[in-house]
Scaffold this motif. Sequence first.
Motif, PDB file in Angstrom:
ATOM      1  N   LEU A 169     -67.683 -13.688 -15.433  1.00 28.41           N
ATOM      2  CA  LEU A 169     -66.967 -13.290 -16.654  1.00 28.41           C
ATOM      3  C   LEU A 169     -67.902 -13.290 -17.857  1.00 28.41           C
ATOM      4  O   LEU A 169     -67.857 -12.374 -18.681  1.00 28.41           O
ATOM      5  CB  LEU A 169     -65.784 -14.223 -16.907  1.00 28.41           C
ATOM      6  CG  LEU A 169     -64.538 -13.946 -16.076  1.00 28.41           C
ATOM      7  CD1 LEU A 169     -63.542 -15.104 -16.187  1.00 28.41           C
ATOM      8  CD2 LEU A 169     -63.882 -12.637 -16.512  1.00 28.41           C
ATOM      9  N   LYS A 194     -61.737  -8.568 -17.490  1.00 27.34           N
ATOM     10  CA  LYS A 194     -60.731  -9.225 -18.332  1.00 27.34           C
ATOM     11  C   LYS A 194     -59.915 -10.224 -17.523  1.00 27.34           C
ATOM     12  O   LYS A 194     -58.779 -10.523 -17.860  1.00 27.34           O
ATOM     13  CB  LYS A 194     -59.840  -8.183 -18.983  1.00 27.34           C
ATOM     14  CG  LYS A 194     -60.574  -7.342 -20.010  1.00 27.34           C
ATOM     15  CD  LYS A 194     -59.649  -6.448 -20.780  1.00 27.34           C
ATOM     16  CE  LYS A 194     -60.424  -5.758 -21.889  1.00 27.34           C
ATOM     17  NZ  LYS A 194     -60.590  -4.356 -21.678  1.00 27.34           N
ATOM     18  N   GLU A 253     -59.025  -9.793 -14.289  1.00 26.78           N
ATOM     19  CA  GLU A 253     -58.209  -9.152 -13.268  1.00 26.78           C
ATOM     20  C   GLU A 253     -58.562  -9.682 -11.882  1.00 26.78           C
ATOM     21  O   GLU A 253     -59.666 -10.152 -11.647  1.00 26.78           O
ATOM     22  CB  GLU A 253     -58.403  -7.621 -13.274  1.00 26.78           C
ATOM     23  CG  GLU A 253     -57.892  -6.925 -14.513  1.00 26.78           C
ATOM     24  CD  GLU A 253     -58.901  -6.919 -15.655  1.00 26.78           C
ATOM     25  OE1 GLU A 253     -59.892  -7.663 -15.599  1.00 26.78           O
ATOM     26  OE2 GLU A 253     -58.677  -6.173 -16.617  1.00 26.78           O
ATOM     27  N   GLN A 293     -69.196  -9.708 -20.110  1.00 26.16           N
ATOM     28  CA  GLN A 293     -69.078  -9.474 -21.550  1.00 26.16           C
ATOM     29  C   GLN A 293     -70.325  -8.806 -22.129  1.00 26.16           C
ATOM     30  O   GLN A 293     -70.280  -8.256 -23.224  1.00 26.16           O
ATOM     31  CB  GLN A 293     -68.793 -10.791 -22.286  1.00 26.16           C
ATOM     32  CG  GLN A 293     -67.553 -11.509 -21.803  1.00 26.16           C
ATOM     33  CD  GLN A 293     -66.313 -10.625 -21.763  1.00 26.16           C
ATOM     34  OE1 GLN A 293     -65.951 -10.015 -22.770  1.00 26.16           O
ATOM     35  NE2 GLN A 293     -65.674 -10.526 -20.614  1.00 26.16           N
TER      36      GLN A 293
END
Length: 145
Positions: free
Chosen positions: A101, A47, A49, A105
């Motif tokens: 990223l 997310k 981070e 997902q």
Amino acid sequence: MRTQAPCLSIGFLATTTGRLFTRLMEQKLKPAGMRAGQIPVFLALGKGEILNQKYLAEFAGIEQPGMATLLARMERDGLIERETDPNDKRVSQIRLTSDGLMKSQKIIPIMEEASEEAFKGFTPLERDILITLLERMSSSLERCL
């Protein structure tokens, strides 16, 4: 009739089941350019981070050298990037790249698909009971270590 002591058969079954599930995950992750060992990193950083290697190693339940090797490979593959912690120049902060990223997902749907396959033939109640029992066993084992 079982010939092994219960503690030996539990360990064997848990190890065998874990290995089979990891093989299934590897099979499902490979087309997306991911590996099962990367899952904890993708989950922890998915997310956006920014975390350090020590935290990631603890989160994944592996030793620091193993995490260092994993992160080096992920960096080589363009999945993570590092930056120096402004508060401690000895520490690297790690984040997923845009490619990382995007791949992160895909992790949850792939894990859910693998779980569905693993639970074929189980009733919803059996599934819930097994998950509860495995969580309890994990907690018991963590307290022993």
